[in-house]
Enzyme design. Sequence first.
Site, PDB file in Angstrom:
ATOM      1  N   GLU A  73       0.704  -1.211  -0.050  1.00 19.19           N
ATOM      2  CA  GLU A  73      -0.062  -0.072   0.275  1.00 19.19           C
ATOM      3  C   GLU A  73       0.934   1.174  -0.035  1.00 19.19           C
ATOM      4  O   GLU A  73       0.432   2.501   0.383  1.00 19.19           O
ATOM      5  CB  GLU A  73      -1.012  -0.061   1.267  1.00 19.19           C
ATOM      6  CG  GLU A  73      -1.709  -1.160   1.473  1.00 19.19           C
ATOM      7  CD  GLU A  73      -2.843  -1.554   0.510  1.00 19.19           C
ATOM      8  OE1 GLU A  73      -2.942  -0.896  -0.668  1.00 19.19           O
ATOM      9  OE2 GLU A  73      -3.852  -2.143   0.832  1.00 19.19           O
ATOM     10  N   TYR A 119     -14.951  16.099  18.398  1.00 24.81           N
ATOM     11  CA  TYR A 119     -13.265  15.483  18.413  1.00 24.81           C
ATOM     12  C   TYR A 119     -13.213  14.971  16.973  1.00 24.81           C
ATOM     13  O   TYR A 119     -12.148  15.062  16.595  1.00 24.81           O
ATOM     14  CB  TYR A 119     -13.088  14.735  19.248  1.00 24.81           C
ATOM     15  CG  TYR A 119     -13.087  15.316  20.779  1.00 24.81           C
ATOM     16  CD1 TYR A 119     -11.737  15.851  21.241  1.00 24.81           C
ATOM     17  CD2 TYR A 119     -13.975  15.591  21.689  1.00 24.81           C
ATOM     18  CE1 TYR A 119     -11.583  16.668  22.248  1.00 24.81           C
ATOM     19  CE2 TYR A 119     -13.788  16.171  22.964  1.00 24.81           C
ATOM     20  CZ  TYR A 119     -12.508  16.713  23.099  1.00 24.81           C
ATOM     21  OH  TYR A 119     -12.407  17.430  24.191  1.00 24.81           O
TER      22      TYR A 119
END
Length: 212
Positions: A73, A119
């Site tokens: 990846e 958050y």
Amino acid sequence: MTESRAREDLTRFAKSLFDRGYSVGSSGNISVAVEDGILITPTNSCLGFLDPARIAKLDRTGRHVGGDKPSKEIFLHQAFYDTRPGTGAVVHLHSTYATALSCLADTDPEDAIPPLTPYVVMRVGRVKLLPYVRPGDPRMGEMIRALNGSHAAVLLANHGPAVSAGDLATAVFAAEELEETAKLVTLLRDRPTRHLDEAQVQELVRVFGAGR
């Protein structure tokens, strides 16, 4: 930060993610920028059992210069480093709830993780869902490059999340926040839900420099 310290920190955070179920088997990969290149977990390695000395190293051009063979990846990692100045780390997981959202047909591709909490706005920002390509396909990197640095985090369809940040700890914490918010989204499906409104989101952006 020295390369030796970066290797130790990567190993420690990777084990923490694995031990708490954010990664299973040999899934997931993590990279950290160092002065002369990038450190990245080896292909088919388990995040819970990394050897700091065997973590792969690439130079600034992407050439493998040390350690075991890098994760397949690597394209998605390099795309974040190249398009988001100041990126110091990238975390790609197959965490359960974020991956579940990446499989759902009705997940909004432009805003895959809604602003349920302050958050997720502050630590993650707006998350784009990218179309499916096979793991390791260079097109994954091309899709991230096409965003021109506009998103710190993405969901890869039927695959999982990838999160970038200025340093490793911040990237890990953002990946955890994304997963926990994905869990909330799943728990609250089909129930009346209160999201933060645009004014509340913009206040967070103004006060905390959030990325949404």
